[in-house]
Design a protein around this motif. Structure first.
Motif, mmCIF file in Angstrom:
data_model
loop_
_atom_site.group_PDB
_atom_site.id
_atom_site.type_symbol
_atom_site.label_atom_id
_atom_site.label_comp_id
_atom_site.label_asym_id
_atom_site.label_seq_id
_atom_site.Cartn_x
_atom_site.Cartn_y
_atom_site.Cartn_z
ATOM 1 N N GLU A 38 42.109 40.687 33.857
ATOM 2 C CA GLU A 38 43.214 40.142 32.985
ATOM 3 C C GLU A 38 43.402 38.504 33.434
ATOM 4 O O GLU A 38 43.732 37.701 32.570
ATOM 5 C CB GLU A 38 44.507 40.865 33.497
ATOM 6 N N PHE A 39 42.897 38.458 34.903
ATOM 7 C CA PHE A 39 42.837 36.856 35.086
ATOM 8 C C PHE A 39 41.732 36.180 34.251
ATOM 9 O O PHE A 39 42.063 35.058 33.745
ATOM 10 C CB PHE A 39 42.343 36.820 36.590
ATOM 11 N N LEU A 41 40.866 37.002 31.389
ATOM 12 C CA LEU A 41 41.403 36.833 29.886
ATOM 13 C C LEU A 41 42.138 35.489 29.915
ATOM 14 O O LEU A 41 42.182 35.026 28.991
ATOM 15 C CB LEU A 41 41.768 38.136 29.461
ATOM 16 N N ASN A 42 43.323 35.535 30.868
ATOM 17 C CA ASN A 42 44.008 34.502 30.896
ATOM 18 C C ASN A 42 43.307 33.004 30.979
ATOM 19 O O ASN A 42 43.858 32.194 30.222
ATOM 20 C CB ASN A 42 45.123 34.551 32.014
ATOM 21 N N ASN A 45 42.252 32.280 27.583
ATOM 22 C CA ASN A 45 43.313 31.927 26.633
ATOM 23 C C ASN A 45 43.888 30.307 27.065
ATOM 24 O O ASN A 45 44.289 29.632 25.888
ATOM 25 C CB ASN A 45 44.813 32.731 26.881
#
Lengths: 107, 183
Positions: A38-39, A41-42, A45
């Motif tokens: 998730e890091f 993917l952030n 983003n």
């Protein structure tokens, strides 16, 4: 102080992506591996939104890509957590290295 | 104003980096999850500074609330760690991981540092005829324009995304739902 430009966001995003990559490689807990994904993917983003803010505020493609990345990332996280719970039920361990105690009865 | 911009950026960048490093290297998984939630919220605040209000609100709602609850549920279901705490892998892989990641970071910084002149302040000057839209984005936010773009040009990916989310809901319910023998 200094003027915040695109390149600062790009540096921040590169560092966050590398921390996520390090977490995926290094950590032994399956939940921490998912958090590290998730890091990453952030970080992607942040890149999308920063480019969209500094170069493309007309068409807003970066924002839309960020929405898609966010939705797919959350879907992936939910399925990963379901698989994590299944693995825990089978082996009573969440070790990413696979060193678990074999249970006699698979419940 | 410039001081405020750079101060806010520095504060949230420091929060993002420190909380992500702590989430990777914390000893207990509960601390790791809490620190990850702090990192997600800081990323959401950073989106707000990039004049992306819709994305920032989505980030805070999805990651700061939804994902944290999901991770808390995962901790609750998987219970305590196994007797020896799961922290890092064997030292050889840790060392190789550090080498690989530092190499990758240096390659990234090598590629992104000469591309952009730090003095460039965006390319708004080339959008002369769209100055009205940029002004209205500054005033009312980006949600209206994002909605228009999604439902005009990105309809098919949007609907495919909804199908993917539906499949995800059904799959998660099938995988993690109670075992069939108990029913």
């Amino acid at each position: 102080m200094f003027d915040v430009t695109l390149i600062h966001y790009l540096f921040l995003s590169a560092v966050l992506f590398c921390v996520g990559l390090l977490g995926v490689i290094v950590s032994r807990h399956l939940l921490r591996v998912l958090i590290s994904v998730e890091f990453m993917l952030n970080a992607v983003n942040i890149n999308f939104v920063a480019f969209s803010n500094y170069n493309d505020l007309i068409r807003l493609d970066g924002h839309i890509m960020a929405i898609f990345v966010m939705a797919i990332g959350v879907c992936e996280l939910a399925i990963g957590l379901a698989i994590l719970i299944l693995v825990f039920r089978k082996t009573h361990s969440v070790d990413a290295d696979g060193e678990y105690i074999e249970e006699e009865k698979w419940s | 104003m410039e001081f405020l911009n750079s101060a806010v950026f520095l504060i949230f960048a420091a929060m993002i980096i420190f909380s992500s490093v702590f989430a990777v290297f914390a000893h207990k998984i509960e601390y790791s999850v809490l620190s990850a939630v702090v990192c997600f919220l800081s990323v959401g605040a950073l989106f707000l500074t990039l004049s992306a209000d819709f994305i920032g609100a989505s980030q805070i709602m999805i990651y700061g609330v939804g994902v944290s609850i999901l991770l808390a549920f995962a901790i609750m279901f998987t219970g305590k760690d196994s007797p020896k705490s799961l922290y890092l892998t064997n030292p050889l892989r840790v060392f190789l991981g550090f080498v690989l990641v530092l190499t990758f970071l240096s390659v990234l910084i090598f590629f992104i540092s000469p591309v952009l002149d730090p003095k460039s302040d965006g390319a708004f000057s080339s959008y002369g005829s769209f100055a009205a839209q940029i002004e209205s984005i500054r005033q009312i936010g980006t949600a209206k324009f994002i909605g228009r773009r999604i439902f005009c040009d990105y309809v098919l990916p949007f609907e495919l995304l909804s199908l993917l989310l539906l499949a995800g809901i059904v799959g998660v319910g099938y995988l993690a739902g109670g075992s069939k023998k108990d029913v």
